[in-house]
Design an enzyme around this catalytic site. Structure first.
Site, short mmCIF file in Angstrom:
data_model
loop_
_atom_site.label_atom_id
_atom_site.label_comp_id
_atom_site.label_asym_id
_atom_site.label_seq_id
_atom_site.Cartn_x
_atom_site.Cartn_y
_atom_site.Cartn_z
N ASN A 46 6.86 36.80 -13.67
CA ASN A 46 5.63 36.54 -12.90
C ASN A 46 5.76 37.06 -11.47
O ASN A 46 4.97 36.71 -10.59
CB ASN A 46 5.34 35.04 -12.84
CG ASN A 46 5.04 34.49 -14.21
OD1 ASN A 46 4.44 35.16 -15.04
ND2 ASN A 46 5.45 33.26 -14.46
N HIS A 134 -4.20 25.51 -18.25
CA HIS A 134 -2.74 25.41 -18.37
C HIS A 134 -2.28 23.99 -18.71
O HIS A 134 -2.93 23.01 -18.32
CB HIS A 134 -2.13 25.84 -17.02
CG HIS A 134 -0.66 25.98 -17.04
ND1 HIS A 134 0.19 25.04 -16.50
CD2 HIS A 134 0.13 26.94 -17.57
CE1 HIS A 134 1.44 25.45 -16.66
NE2 HIS A 134 1.43 26.59 -17.31
N GLU A 178 -8.99 27.60 -14.46
CA GLU A 178 -8.10 28.54 -13.80
C GLU A 178 -8.96 29.71 -13.35
O GLU A 178 -10.07 29.89 -13.87
CB GLU A 178 -7.04 29.07 -14.79
CG GLU A 178 -5.89 28.14 -14.99
CD GLU A 178 -5.01 28.51 -16.18
OE1 GLU A 178 -4.62 29.67 -16.30
OE2 GLU A 178 -4.74 27.61 -16.98
N SER A 182 -3.71 32.12 -17.87
CA SER A 182 -2.31 32.53 -17.97
C SER A 182 -1.94 33.19 -19.28
O SER A 182 -0.97 33.94 -19.33
CB SER A 182 -1.39 31.34 -17.71
OG SER A 182 -1.65 30.32 -18.64
N ASP A 208 -7.56 26.61 -10.26
CA ASP A 208 -6.12 26.92 -10.20
C ASP A 208 -5.97 28.44 -10.12
O ASP A 208 -6.30 29.16 -11.06
CB ASP A 208 -5.46 26.35 -11.46
CG ASP A 208 -3.97 26.66 -11.56
OD1 ASP A 208 -3.50 27.63 -10.92
OD2 ASP A 208 -3.27 25.96 -12.31
N HIS A 211 -2.27 32.49 -11.06
CA HIS A 211 -2.07 33.90 -11.45
C HIS A 211 -2.92 34.87 -10.63
O HIS A 211 -3.03 36.04 -10.99
CB HIS A 211 -2.34 34.06 -12.94
CG HIS A 211 -1.40 33.25 -13.77
ND1 HIS A 211 -0.14 33.69 -14.10
CD2 HIS A 211 -1.50 31.99 -14.26
CE1 HIS A 211 0.48 32.75 -14.79
NE2 HIS A 211 -0.32 31.71 -14.90
N LYS A 242 4.93 32.76 -8.30
CA LYS A 242 4.62 33.99 -9.03
C LYS A 242 4.52 35.16 -8.04
O LYS A 242 5.54 35.64 -7.58
CB LYS A 242 3.36 33.76 -9.87
CG LYS A 242 3.53 32.54 -10.80
CD LYS A 242 2.37 32.28 -11.67
CE LYS A 242 2.38 30.91 -12.32
NZ LYS A 242 3.52 30.55 -13.14
#
Ligand code: PMP
Length: 381
Positions: A46, A134, A178, A182, A208, A211, A242
């Protein structure tokens, strides 16, 4: 059957289905990993911007340290004696970059996602969460006292139907998503979510950006920056493990939410704070993220290239980000594909149920800006 036998039987069943997880023994060598003596290009990290393998950056940071300022532990919760000044500096920097009233830093994204919602949401609140969020967010939903419902992945119609059907019985509603998912690498429709929220006076948004932080938006703040909706997101969190090549997580929010969390959020209160040296490294990186557009553009290009190669090769894939899934289907087949890639020197890993739904096992390519176009073109698909 005794207890250990029972556990062993379950492990055997996982092995039979090809779903047994084992901790790999590996060594790191910059962009490469060495497993069982074989050196492979790491396509499963990541470290999206390639900062974790950037020796010059590390050297520059180390020059800022002395034995007096190298603080390897906080030795305490922040509410006791662990609140080093560097925390305040990082939080002030984040609040200012995001243009928010406040920020709060956590030990990791798992803590953030299992702690924030259970702290702020009570029995008068309804949570509506995307089906593919997630595991840390799911655990947060389970830990809280709040009712929650899941809407079909990125399906705004389903979300609004649930909002209309159940929402009126609650004082507050929090939509949880998110920004970049992910496992599928696709993006949530943030602007439409904001538009939906604005039609209902009691709806809030929790996003979130694990990523997306460092990767999206003109200064790398995430998809909310890219979509111009930072101000419209009530709970905007992301992680440092990440793209930012560090550890920890943040929430940017109102001053009141921050103070409330400091008083109520159990994974914030009852844990030893991150080592100050780690927070100093995070701050060092955060201050440089805005200037990393070259890396962001290169990564974007690599993602497009690999997706095109997958589609041209007849594979199912999804998304528009640096996370590029190659959907294989059955777990055992996916494991064989991963092993074949590894034999060719590419460390790509299978993702299987329960992490993804049955029948959608996949190789999850996780690209970084440290890869070259030639390397991505030479992955044997
Ligand atoms: N949120 C998402 C979307 C994630 O993918 C992850 C980690 N993979 C986390 C939160 C947890 O973050 P951390 O690793 O910092 O605990």
């Amino acid at each position: 059957m005794d207890f250990t036998e029972k556990l062993q039987q379950e492990l055997d069943a996982l092995q039979t289905k090809g779903n047994l997880r084992r901790l790999p023994t590996l060594e790191h060598d910059g962009r490469y990993v060495i497993v069982n003596g074989q050196r492979m290009l790491n396509l499963s990290s990541n470290d999206y911007l390639g900062l974790a393998t950037d020796i010059d950056l590390r050297r520059e940071f180390l020059e800022t340290l002395t034995p007096e300022t190298f603080l390897p532990t906080s030795s305490s919760s922040r509410l006791l004696t662990g609140n080093y000044h560097i925390y305040d500096e990082l939080e002030a920097e984040l609040a200012s970059r995001f243009g928010k009233e406040a920020a709060l830093v956590f030990n990791c994204g798992y803590h953030a996602n299992t702690g924030i919602l259970p702290a702020v949401a009570d029995a008068d609140t309804l949570i509506l969460a995307d089906k593919l969020i997630h595991a840390s967010l799911i655990d947060g939903l389970k830990l809280g006292k709040t009712r929650y419902l899941r809407y079909r992945h990125n399906d705004l119609n389903h979300l609004e139907r649930l909002l209309k059907e159940y929402g009126s019985a609650y004082q507050h509603i929090i939509i949880v998503t998110e920004s970049i998912f992910s496992m599928d690498g696709d993006k949530a429709p943030l602007r439409q979510l904001v538009a939906l929220k604005q039609r209902y006076p009691n709806v809030m948004l929790y996003v979130d950006e694990a990523h997306a932080f460092g990767l999206r938006g003109a200064s790398g703040l995430g998809c909310a920056e890219e979509e111009g909706c930072i101000d419209d997101i009530d709970f905007l969190m992301g992680t440092f493990g990440k793209a930012a090549a560090s550890s920890g997580a943040y929430l940017v929010c109102s001053r009141t939410v921050r103070e409330y969390l400091v008083n109520h959020m159990r994974p914030f209160i009852f844990t030893t704070a991150l080592p100050p040296v780690c927070v100093a490294w995070t701050l060092f990186i955060v201050r440089r993220l805005a200037a990393m557009n070259d890396r962001r553009q290169h990564l974007d290009h690599l993602g497009k290239l690999l997706r095109k190669r997958l589609v041209d090769g007849g594979y199912k894939t999804s998304g528009t980000s640096q996370i590029v899934p190659m959907i294989v289907g059955e777990s055992a087949d996916t494991v064989l594909r991963a092993e074949a890639l590894q034999r060719h020197g590419f460390y790509a890993l299978p993702v299987r149920p329960p992490t993804v739904p049955e029948g959608t096992s996949r190789i999850r390519f996780s690209l970084t800006a440290a890869l070259t176009e030639e390397e991505v073109c030479s992955i044997p698909l």
